[in-house]
Design a protein around this motif. Structure first.
Motif, mmCIF file in Angstrom:
data_model
loop_
_atom_site.group_PDB
_atom_site.id
_atom_site.type_symbol
_atom_site.label_atom_id
_atom_site.label_comp_id
_atom_site.label_asym_id
_atom_site.label_seq_id
_atom_site.Cartn_x
_atom_site.Cartn_y
_atom_site.Cartn_z
ATOM 1 N N PHE A 31 0.823 -1.204 0.000
ATOM 2 C CA PHE A 31 0.000 0.000 0.000
ATOM 3 C C PHE A 31 0.857 1.253 0.000
ATOM 4 O O PHE A 31 2.058 1.205 0.288
ATOM 5 C CB PHE A 31 -1.009 -0.014 1.156
ATOM 6 C CG PHE A 31 -0.582 0.624 2.451
ATOM 7 C CD1 PHE A 31 -1.092 1.866 2.817
ATOM 8 C CD2 PHE A 31 0.276 -0.012 3.334
ATOM 9 C CE1 PHE A 31 -0.748 2.460 4.017
ATOM 10 C CE2 PHE A 31 0.629 0.568 4.544
ATOM 11 C CZ PHE A 31 0.119 1.817 4.890
ATOM 12 N N ILE A 32 0.220 2.348 -0.368
ATOM 13 C CA ILE A 32 0.873 3.662 -0.402
ATOM 14 C C ILE A 32 0.027 4.624 0.406
ATOM 15 O O ILE A 32 -1.212 4.592 0.355
ATOM 16 C CB ILE A 32 1.037 4.167 -1.852
ATOM 17 C CG1 ILE A 32 2.063 3.310 -2.603
ATOM 18 C CG2 ILE A 32 1.464 5.631 -1.884
ATOM 19 C CD1 ILE A 32 2.190 3.639 -4.085
ATOM 20 N N TYR A 33 0.709 5.499 1.139
ATOM 21 C CA TYR A 33 0.039 6.456 2.029
ATOM 22 C C TYR A 33 0.614 7.837 1.715
ATOM 23 O O TYR A 33 1.779 8.107 1.980
ATOM 24 C CB TYR A 33 0.343 6.040 3.466
ATOM 25 C CG TYR A 33 -0.383 6.754 4.590
ATOM 26 C CD1 TYR A 33 -1.390 7.697 4.371
ATOM 27 C CD2 TYR A 33 -0.050 6.449 5.913
ATOM 28 C CE1 TYR A 33 -2.035 8.313 5.422
ATOM 29 C CE2 TYR A 33 -0.697 7.064 6.980
ATOM 30 C CZ TYR A 33 -1.685 7.994 6.730
ATOM 31 O OH TYR A 33 -2.322 8.609 7.788
ATOM 32 N N GLN A 34 -0.205 8.704 1.117
ATOM 33 C CA GLN A 34 0.242 10.048 0.763
ATOM 34 C C GLN A 34 -0.896 11.039 0.958
ATOM 35 O O GLN A 34 -2.011 10.810 0.493
ATOM 36 C CB GLN A 34 0.737 10.103 -0.690
ATOM 37 C CG GLN A 34 1.343 11.443 -1.075
ATOM 38 C CD GLN A 34 1.869 11.473 -2.495
ATOM 39 O OE1 GLN A 34 1.696 10.522 -3.256
ATOM 40 N NE2 GLN A 34 2.499 12.571 -2.871
ATOM 41 N N LEU A 35 -0.608 12.155 1.624
ATOM 42 C CA LEU A 35 -1.668 13.099 1.969
ATOM 43 C C LEU A 35 -1.560 14.462 1.295
ATOM 44 O O LEU A 35 -2.547 15.201 1.262
ATOM 45 C CB LEU A 35 -1.731 13.289 3.497
ATOM 46 C CG LEU A 35 -2.102 12.040 4.307
ATOM 47 C CD1 LEU A 35 -2.189 12.371 5.790
ATOM 48 C CD2 LEU A 35 -3.409 11.437 3.817
ATOM 49 N N THR A 36 -0.401 14.829 0.795
ATOM 50 C CA THR A 36 -0.268 16.117 0.114
ATOM 51 C C THR A 36 0.531 15.939 -1.173
ATOM 52 O O THR A 36 1.235 14.941 -1.349
ATOM 53 C CB THR A 36 0.438 17.172 0.997
ATOM 54 O OG1 THR A 36 1.750 16.687 1.339
ATOM 55 C CG2 THR A 36 -0.341 17.431 2.272
ATOM 56 N N ASP A 37 0.404 16.926 -2.076
ATOM 57 C CA ASP A 37 1.106 16.887 -3.370
ATOM 58 C C ASP A 37 0.812 15.593 -4.121
ATOM 59 O O ASP A 37 1.710 14.962 -4.700
ATOM 60 C CB ASP A 37 2.622 17.039 -3.181
ATOM 61 C CG ASP A 37 2.993 18.338 -2.484
ATOM 62 O OD1 ASP A 37 2.296 19.347 -2.735
ATOM 63 O OD2 ASP A 37 3.951 18.355 -1.700
ATOM 64 N N ILE A 38 -0.448 15.195 -4.111
ATOM 65 C CA ILE A 38 -0.839 13.903 -4.686
ATOM 66 C C ILE A 38 -1.001 13.998 -6.196
ATOM 67 O O ILE A 38 -1.724 14.850 -6.706
ATOM 68 C CB ILE A 38 -2.161 13.412 -4.059
ATOM 69 C CG1 ILE A 38 -2.027 13.307 -2.533
ATOM 70 C CG2 ILE A 38 -2.570 12.065 -4.643
ATOM 71 C CD1 ILE A 38 -3.349 13.228 -1.812
#
Length: 303
Positions: A31-38
């Motif tokens: 899995f990948i977890y990204q909250l900004t600059d997506i």
């Protein structure tokens, strides 16, 4: 002007497409977890995660929220997109925030989180806050997300330290998560509910309703705190609850911030990956800065 025959032109086009396909093999990751600059294109061009935890918006604003088509495209690639949703803190960059609150906070908003500027602890049992969350949830459901990734489940710790009855406010958090699940599943019966951290709330889940409601669990800093390995006692104390959730048929997403882009430690990253495999957890070796503002280059170690 140089003339190129149609046959030669088609050859060059075919060759370029072949070259692109050859050079753009996707990496399958847990899995990948990204909250900004997506950038969803960047993610899908290079990776196929089983789960993708992202904000509902490209930059946190309602104006830049992802479209139904964008989220549907992820699902056609067999990616389960989960929308991040903080239910224990109000964030001053969200659509619901009122500028007047800076000078006069509502009764249900408490102190600002000293670690994260612009995040304010909330009395999550308050009806006004719940109304905001259900409105937020409507947006996420309409976008087509597979579920929500609920943060600040452990917000009851904060109020316990302020003198509130721990059992009572833990029950309020359990109740809130169940209400969110019931609300969402009236519109999508398969909607996933994934709390982050706060796994010890199971101590107060006397009838297992919380356990039976959630779809999985996200945890941070389980095996490592940044690049420092956590003590065996600490890990085992958390695994006591996490494995109970895992053994009830739920998936576990683990984010440890072990990747230092300046000086990557391959052994630490591989050890984290192997520990996740040992327990059949889905691991993400995130950037050490803990900001989740990029895709960690440590994913290459899944090759």
């Amino acid at each position: 002007m140089i003339k190129i025959s149609k046959t030669l032109f088609v050859f060059f086009i075919t060759l370029s497409i072949f070259t692109f396909s050859f050079n753009s093999k996707k990496l399958y990751v847990p899995f990948i977890y990204q909250l900004t600059d997506i950038n969803l294109n960047k993610i899908t061009n290079y990776y196929t995660p089983k789960f993708l935890v992202i904000d509902y918006s490209k930059d946190g604003s309602d104006e830049k929220k992802f479209t139904y088509t964008e989220i549907k495209t992820l699902k056609t690639l067999n990616i389960k997109p989960l929308a991040y949703l903080s239910i224990g803190e109000a964030e001053d960059y969200r659509y619901y925030w009122k500028n007047s609150w800076y000078d006069d906070l509502p009764d249900w908003i408490d102190n600002e989180n000293p670690r994260w500027t612009g995040n304010y602890k909330v009395k999550y049992w308050d009806k006004s806050w719940k109304k905001i969350i259900f409105n937020y949830l409507d947006k996420i459901i309409s976008q087509g997300f597979s579920g929500v990734y609920l943060d600040i489940i452990d917000g009851y710790y904060y109020f316990s330290e302020k003198g509130y009855n721990t059992e009572k406010i833990a029950h309020e958090m359990i109740k809130f998560v169940i209400e969110i699940a019931e609300y969402a599943r009236k519109k999508n019966k398969n909607f996933l509910i994934v709390p982050q951290n706060g796994e010890s709330i199971l101590k107060y889940d006397y009838n297992n309703k919380y356990l039976n409601t959630i779809s999985g669990l996200g945890v941070e800093d389980l095996f490592y705190y940044k690049t420092n390995k956590n003590s065996k006692k600490y890990v085992e104390s958390r695994l006591n609850y996490i494995l109970k959730i895992k053994n009830s048929g739920k998936f576990i997403l683990v984010t440890d911030y072990v990747y230092n882009p300046i000086s990557p430690n391959k052994n630490i990253i591989l050890n984290f990956i192997n520990l996740c495999k040992k327990y059949n957890f889905l691991g993400y070796p995130a950037n050490i800065n803990q900001e989740l503002n990029n895709i960690s280059n440590a994913l290459k170690y899944y090759k």
